[in-house]
Design a protein around this motif. Structure first.
Motif, PDB file in Angstrom:
ATOM      1  N   UNK A  82       0.380  -1.220   0.383  1.00 59.82           N
ATOM      2  CA  UNK A  82      -0.114   0.268  -0.127  1.00 59.82           C
ATOM      3  C   UNK A  82       1.295   1.413  -0.160  1.00 59.82           C
ATOM      4  N   UNK A  83       1.671   1.035   0.630  1.00 64.46           N
ATOM      5  CA  UNK A  83       2.764   2.457   1.055  1.00 64.46           C
ATOM      6  C   UNK A  83       3.957   2.577   0.084  1.00 64.46           C
ATOM      7  N   UNK A  84       3.899   0.885  -0.948  1.00 62.59           N
ATOM      8  CA  UNK A  84       4.747   1.272  -2.490  1.00 62.59           C
ATOM      9  C   UNK A  84       6.707   1.386  -1.822  1.00 62.59           C
ATOM     10  N   UNK A  85       6.408   0.500  -0.754  1.00 67.24           N
ATOM     11  CA  UNK A  85       7.505   0.502  -0.002  1.00 67.24           C
ATOM     12  C   UNK A  85       8.448  -0.911  -0.173  1.00 67.24           C
ATOM     13  N   UNK A  86       9.210  -1.319   0.151  1.00 65.13           N
ATOM     14  CA  UNK A  86      10.027  -2.840   1.155  1.00 65.13           C
ATOM     15  C   UNK A  86       9.181  -3.494   2.028  1.00 65.13           C
ATOM     16  N   UNK A  87       9.418  -4.162   2.319  1.00 62.60           N
ATOM     17  CA  UNK A  87       8.756  -5.154   3.598  1.00 62.60           C
ATOM     18  C   UNK A  87       9.751  -4.166   4.420  1.00 62.60           C
ATOM     19  N   UNK A  88      10.819  -4.767   4.549  1.00 64.87           N
ATOM     20  CA  UNK A  88      12.019  -3.669   5.017  1.00 64.87           C
ATOM     21  C   UNK A  88      11.923  -2.575   5.915  1.00 64.87           C
ATOM     22  N   UNK A  89      11.102  -2.209   5.139  1.00 61.25           N
ATOM     23  CA  UNK A  89      11.137  -0.298   5.488  1.00 61.25           C
ATOM     24  C   UNK A  89       9.647  -0.208   6.210  1.00 61.25           C
ATOM     25  N   UNK A  90       8.914  -0.782   6.509  1.00 60.61           N
ATOM     26  CA  UNK A  90       7.718  -1.317   7.115  1.00 60.61           C
ATOM     27  C   UNK A  90       8.469  -1.541   8.415  1.00 60.61           C
ATOM     28  N   UNK A  91       9.447  -2.334   8.327  1.00 62.41           N
ATOM     29  CA  UNK A  91       9.723  -2.922   9.638  1.00 62.41           C
ATOM     30  C   UNK A  91      10.660  -2.285  10.233  1.00 62.41           C
ATOM     31  N   UNK A  92      11.462  -0.679   9.904  1.00 64.22           N
ATOM     32  CA  UNK A  92      11.776  -0.296  10.274  1.00 64.22           C
ATOM     33  C   UNK A  92      11.162   0.566  10.967  1.00 64.22           C
ATOM     34  N   UNK A  93      10.326   1.077   9.951  1.00 65.10           N
ATOM     35  CA  UNK A  93       8.834   2.328  10.577  1.00 65.10           C
ATOM     36  C   UNK A  93       8.643   1.830  11.786  1.00 65.10           C
ATOM     37  N   UNK A  94       7.943   0.213  11.401  1.00 71.31           N
ATOM     38  CA  UNK A  94       7.373  -0.040  12.965  1.00 71.31           C
ATOM     39  C   UNK A  94       8.425   0.173  13.949  1.00 71.31           C
TER      40      UNK A  94
END
Length: 179
Positions: free
Chosen positions: A35-47
């Motif tokens: 949905x954010x058009x980024x990698x899963x790893x970016x999401x992990x960092x954001x979380x």
């Protein structure tokens, strides 16, 4: 959100936070990434950054979940259980069938000390999804590190619900009784 637009930094983290708050169930990192058009790893960092700012986000086997502080009207209790792996479904179903949420599992590891993992199951559907993920990944249960001995943090609207769940666990031979 349009997939073409890539969200950046603070804007993305604010969006993740709002998205998690608006959803009642867990959302996978992969779904958030798409949905954010980024990698899963970016999401992990954001979380990780959101958690560092004291946002009540937990990672469950089904995905990320926003867990606002529960009302003071809820009661929590830690119970000790011991059973073989094949009794896990029975144990969790006994608890949720009494209207009680299983927040986590904790074991005492001889090297690492206390290890705690979020479970967050409140009904049979969530129990099934949790166990399906365990089986799909062939992941060992934390209790397998301690010959089946483990603790659960239970949460319910009142103490009587937890007491009834404890009585049912005791009857099933799962609850560790104090001598």
């Amino acid at each position: 959100m349009k997939k073409e637009r890539k969200l950046l930094g603070e804007e993305r983290r604010a969006w993740i936070l709002e998205y998690l708050k608006q959803n009642n169930g867990p959302i996978t990192g992969t779904a958030l990434a798409k949905k954010a058009n980024v990698s899963r790893q970016v999401i992990v960092g954001d979380i990780t950054l959101l958690k560092a700012h004291n946002e009540p986000i937990i990672a469950t086997s089904q995905g990320y979940l926003y867990m606002p502080v529960m009302s003071s009207e809820r009661v929590e209790k830690i119970v000790a259980c011991c059973h073989e792996r094949d009794i896990t479904e029975e144990e969790l179903n006994i608890i949720v069938d009494h209207g009680v949420t299983v927040k986590d599992v904790k074991v005492e590891h001889p090297v690492y000390g206390d290890l705690t993992a979020s479970i967050m199951v409140s009904n049979r559907q969530e129990v099934n999804a949790f166990l399906k993920e365990i089986n799909k990944t062939n992941a060992p249960l934390l209790s397998q590190l301690t010959a089946g001995m483990h603790l659960h943090t239970l949460s319910a609207p009142n103490r009587q619900m937890i007491e009834r769940a404890e009585a049912a666990l005791s009857k099933a031979g799962i609850l560790v009784e104090e001598n």
